[in-house]
Design an enzyme around this catalytic site. Structure first.
Site, PDB file in Angstrom:
ATOM      1  N   SER A 111       0.857  -1.182   0.000  1.00  0.00           N
ATOM      2  CA  SER A 111       0.000   0.000   0.000  1.00  0.00           C
ATOM      3  C   SER A 111       0.890   1.227   0.000  1.00  0.00           C
ATOM      4  O   SER A 111       1.636   1.464   0.960  1.00  0.00           O
ATOM      5  CB  SER A 111      -0.887   0.011   1.245  1.00  0.00           C
ATOM      6  OG  SER A 111      -1.427   1.313   1.411  1.00  0.00           O
ATOM      7  N   HIS A 115      -1.383  -1.311  -4.332  1.00  0.00           N
ATOM      8  CA  HIS A 115      -2.646  -0.958  -3.679  1.00  0.00           C
ATOM      9  C   HIS A 115      -2.662   0.543  -3.370  1.00  0.00           C
ATOM     10  O   HIS A 115      -1.753   1.043  -2.702  1.00  0.00           O
ATOM     11  CB  HIS A 115      -2.782  -1.786  -2.395  1.00  0.00           C
ATOM     12  CG  HIS A 115      -4.075  -1.601  -1.670  1.00  0.00           C
ATOM     13  ND1 HIS A 115      -5.233  -2.243  -2.037  1.00  0.00           N
ATOM     14  CD2 HIS A 115      -4.396  -0.851  -0.585  1.00  0.00           C
ATOM     15  CE1 HIS A 115      -6.218  -1.906  -1.207  1.00  0.00           C
ATOM     16  NE2 HIS A 115      -5.729  -1.060  -0.320  1.00  0.00           N
ATOM     17  N   ASP A 174      -4.696   3.667  -1.675  1.00  0.00           N
ATOM     18  CA  ASP A 174      -5.731   3.992  -0.700  1.00  0.00           C
ATOM     19  C   ASP A 174      -6.218   5.421  -0.864  1.00  0.00           C
ATOM     20  O   ASP A 174      -5.511   6.369  -0.544  1.00  0.00           O
ATOM     21  CB  ASP A 174      -5.174   3.792   0.718  1.00  0.00           C
ATOM     22  CG  ASP A 174      -5.077   2.319   1.072  1.00  0.00           C
ATOM     23  OD1 ASP A 174      -6.100   1.624   0.945  1.00  0.00           O
ATOM     24  OD2 ASP A 174      -3.981   1.872   1.460  1.00  0.00           O
ATOM     25  N   MET A 179      -8.809   8.202   0.292  1.00  0.00           N
ATOM     26  CA  MET A 179      -9.677   8.551   1.430  1.00  0.00           C
ATOM     27  C   MET A 179     -10.212   9.964   1.257  1.00  0.00           C
ATOM     28  O   MET A 179      -9.483  10.859   0.820  1.00  0.00           O
ATOM     29  CB  MET A 179      -8.880   8.456   2.728  1.00  0.00           C
ATOM     30  CG  MET A 179      -8.229   7.096   2.940  1.00  0.00           C
ATOM     31  SD  MET A 179      -7.461   6.981   4.557  1.00  0.00           S
ATOM     32  CE  MET A 179      -6.598   5.409   4.401  1.00  0.00           C
ATOM     33  N   HIS A 216      -8.472   1.374  -3.881  1.00  0.00           N
ATOM     34  CA  HIS A 216      -9.412   1.151  -2.777  1.00  0.00           C
ATOM     35  C   HIS A 216     -10.026   2.492  -2.405  1.00  0.00           C
ATOM     36  O   HIS A 216      -9.376   3.323  -1.783  1.00  0.00           O
ATOM     37  CB  HIS A 216      -8.612   0.534  -1.602  1.00  0.00           C
ATOM     38  CG  HIS A 216      -9.385   0.335  -0.359  1.00  0.00           C
ATOM     39  ND1 HIS A 216      -8.780   0.091   0.859  1.00  0.00           N
ATOM     40  CD2 HIS A 216     -10.729   0.321  -0.113  1.00  0.00           C
ATOM     41  CE1 HIS A 216      -9.707  -0.062   1.798  1.00  0.00           C
ATOM     42  NE2 HIS A 216     -10.895   0.085   1.232  1.00  0.00           N
ATOM     43  N   MET A 267     -12.095   4.692  -0.306  1.00  0.00           N
ATOM     44  CA  MET A 267     -12.752   4.896   0.993  1.00  0.00           C
ATOM     45  C   MET A 267     -13.418   6.265   0.911  1.00  0.00           C
ATOM     46  O   MET A 267     -12.973   7.250   1.500  1.00  0.00           O
ATOM     47  CB  MET A 267     -11.715   4.808   2.120  1.00  0.00           C
ATOM     48  CG  MET A 267     -11.268   3.369   2.366  1.00  0.00           C
ATOM     49  SD  MET A 267      -9.668   3.263   3.180  1.00  0.00           S
ATOM     50  CE  MET A 267      -8.588   3.357   1.754  1.00  0.00           C
ATOM     51  N   MET A 279     -11.898  -5.907   5.150  1.00  0.00           N
ATOM     52  CA  MET A 279     -11.018  -5.068   5.976  1.00  0.00           C
ATOM     53  C   MET A 279     -10.733  -5.761   7.304  1.00  0.00           C
ATOM     54  O   MET A 279     -11.659  -6.214   7.989  1.00  0.00           O
ATOM     55  CB  MET A 279     -11.668  -3.703   6.246  1.00  0.00           C
ATOM     56  CG  MET A 279     -11.834  -2.807   5.030  1.00  0.00           C
ATOM     57  SD  MET A 279     -10.294  -2.440   4.150  1.00  0.00           S
ATOM     58  CE  MET A 279      -9.326  -1.622   5.435  1.00  0.00           C
ATOM     59  N   ASP A 283      -6.913  -6.423   4.159  1.00  0.00           N
ATOM     60  CA  ASP A 283      -6.245  -5.125   4.235  1.00  0.00           C
ATOM     61  C   ASP A 283      -6.298  -4.618   5.669  1.00  0.00           C
ATOM     62  O   ASP A 283      -7.387  -4.410   6.214  1.00  0.00           O
ATOM     63  CB  ASP A 283      -6.983  -4.171   3.273  1.00  0.00           C
ATOM     64  CG  ASP A 283      -6.340  -2.802   3.170  1.00  0.00           C
ATOM     65  OD1 ASP A 283      -5.298  -2.574   3.797  1.00  0.00           O
ATOM     66  OD2 ASP A 283      -6.900  -1.958   2.432  1.00  0.00           O
TER      67      ASP A 283
HETATM   68  C1  DX5 Z   1      -6.397   1.295   5.827  1.00  0.00           C
HETATM   69  C2  DX5 Z   1      -5.923   1.140   4.386  1.00  0.00           C
HETATM   70  C3  DX5 Z   1      -4.834   0.153   4.281  1.00  0.00           C
HETATM   71  C4  DX5 Z   1      -3.615   0.507   5.061  1.00  0.00           C
HETATM   72  C5  DX5 Z   1      -2.871  -0.738   5.392  1.00  0.00           C
HETATM   73  O1  DX5 Z   1      -7.438   2.203   5.859  1.00  0.00           O
HETATM   74  O2  DX5 Z   1      -6.982   0.715   3.561  1.00  0.00           O
HETATM   75  O3  DX5 Z   1      -4.523  -0.197   2.942  1.00  0.00           O
HETATM   76  O4  DX5 Z   1      -2.792   1.409   4.413  1.00  0.00           O
HETATM   77  O5  DX5 Z   1      -1.806  -0.411   6.218  1.00  0.00           O
HETATM   78  P1  DX5 Z   1      -1.144  -1.445   7.225  1.00  0.00           P
HETATM   79  O6  DX5 Z   1      -0.677  -2.604   6.400  1.00  0.00           O
HETATM   80  O7  DX5 Z   1      -0.026  -0.655   7.822  1.00  0.00           O
HETATM   81  O8  DX5 Z   1      -2.204  -1.848   8.207  1.00  0.00           O
HETATM   82 ZN    ZN Z   2      -6.586  -0.234   1.468  1.00  0.00          ZN
END
Ligand code: DX5
Ligand code: ZN
Length: 222
Positions: free
Chosen positions: A11, A36, A38, A40, A69, A71, A140, A178
């Protein structure tokens, strides 16, 4: 590619964005097939990260699959921009979509492969009707929002349930996990039936990223 092969997906949220190209090359030097990303929105989750602009930059830097991903609350209107920016797979949260079926259609129409994500406390029953039409199911193992949180072992039975439904009905979605994935937890989730292991801190907090990725795969029994 053999779809059910175990893979580790770094990620980039945990990467140092002041040297993004170097950070991407460092994982490309390892067993990297999929990155990956992320995204947000500061609404669905408290944190705010990046949008299509950065995805486009990452797509320019790397030819690997970009697993995005989202969010994001009601993400449908943003999906075409992410697909255009280079997102190959686009995953949305069931908790964030008023009309999940229509949102999956938007992803497919945009030319990307659709995924559904579930928070740790969301039951599989919420998405059962869509399981035959998705590319991946993201379970998750932390509440989304931040990297570096502790793995929630209580999600393991849901992984087993997702794998059992897949086998029973002949579906072919990939099961992705994840949050808190590291050598200590990788075996647990792969034995339960997951094959896509997202790892942020367990990869990027180590100097030697290829070794960190291999340690996760080794622990996963891959
Ligand atoms: C959390 C994200 C993850 C996160 C994972 O909200 O969706 O992808 O970055 O990080 P680690 O592996 O450090 O838990
Ligand atoms: Zn993620």
């Amino acid at each position: 590619m053999n779809s059910f092969k175990t893979r580790v997906l770094p990620s980039v949220l945990s990467a140092d964005f002041s040297k993004l190209e170097e950070e991407i090359r460092s994982v490309e030097a390892g067993p990297l097939e999929i990155l990956h990303l992320d995204v947000m929105d500061g609404r669905f989750v408290p944190n705010l990260t990046f949008g299509p602009f950065i995805v486009k930059a990452i797509d320019k830097l790397s030819d690997r699959i970009l697993d995005t991903h989202l969010m994001v609350r009601e993400p449908a209107h943003l999906v075409p921009a992410f697909a255009k920016a280079g997102s190959d797979w686009i995953t949305v949260h069931v908790e964030a979509c008023e009309d999940l079926g229509a949102t999956l259609d938007v992803i497919r129409d945009a030319g990307a492969k659709p995924g559904i994500a579930l928070n740790p406390d969301t039951p599989l029953a919420r998405v059962e009707e869509y399981l035959g039409e998705i590319h991946l199911l993201l379970l998750m193992t932390v509440f989304p929002g931040f990297g570096g949180q502790e793995f929630m072992a209580e999600v393991v039975p849901k992984i087993e349930e997702a794998a059992a439904i897949r086998a029973k009905r002949g579906y072919d979605y990939l099961i992705e996990v994840d949050g808190g994935i590291a050598p200590e937890t990788a075996g647990l989730v792969t034995r339960a039936g997951a094959e896509l292991l997202v790892a942020g801190s367990a990869v990027y907090n180590h100097e030697d990223r290829p070794a960190a990725m291999r340690a996760i795969l080794d622990a996963a029994g891959a």
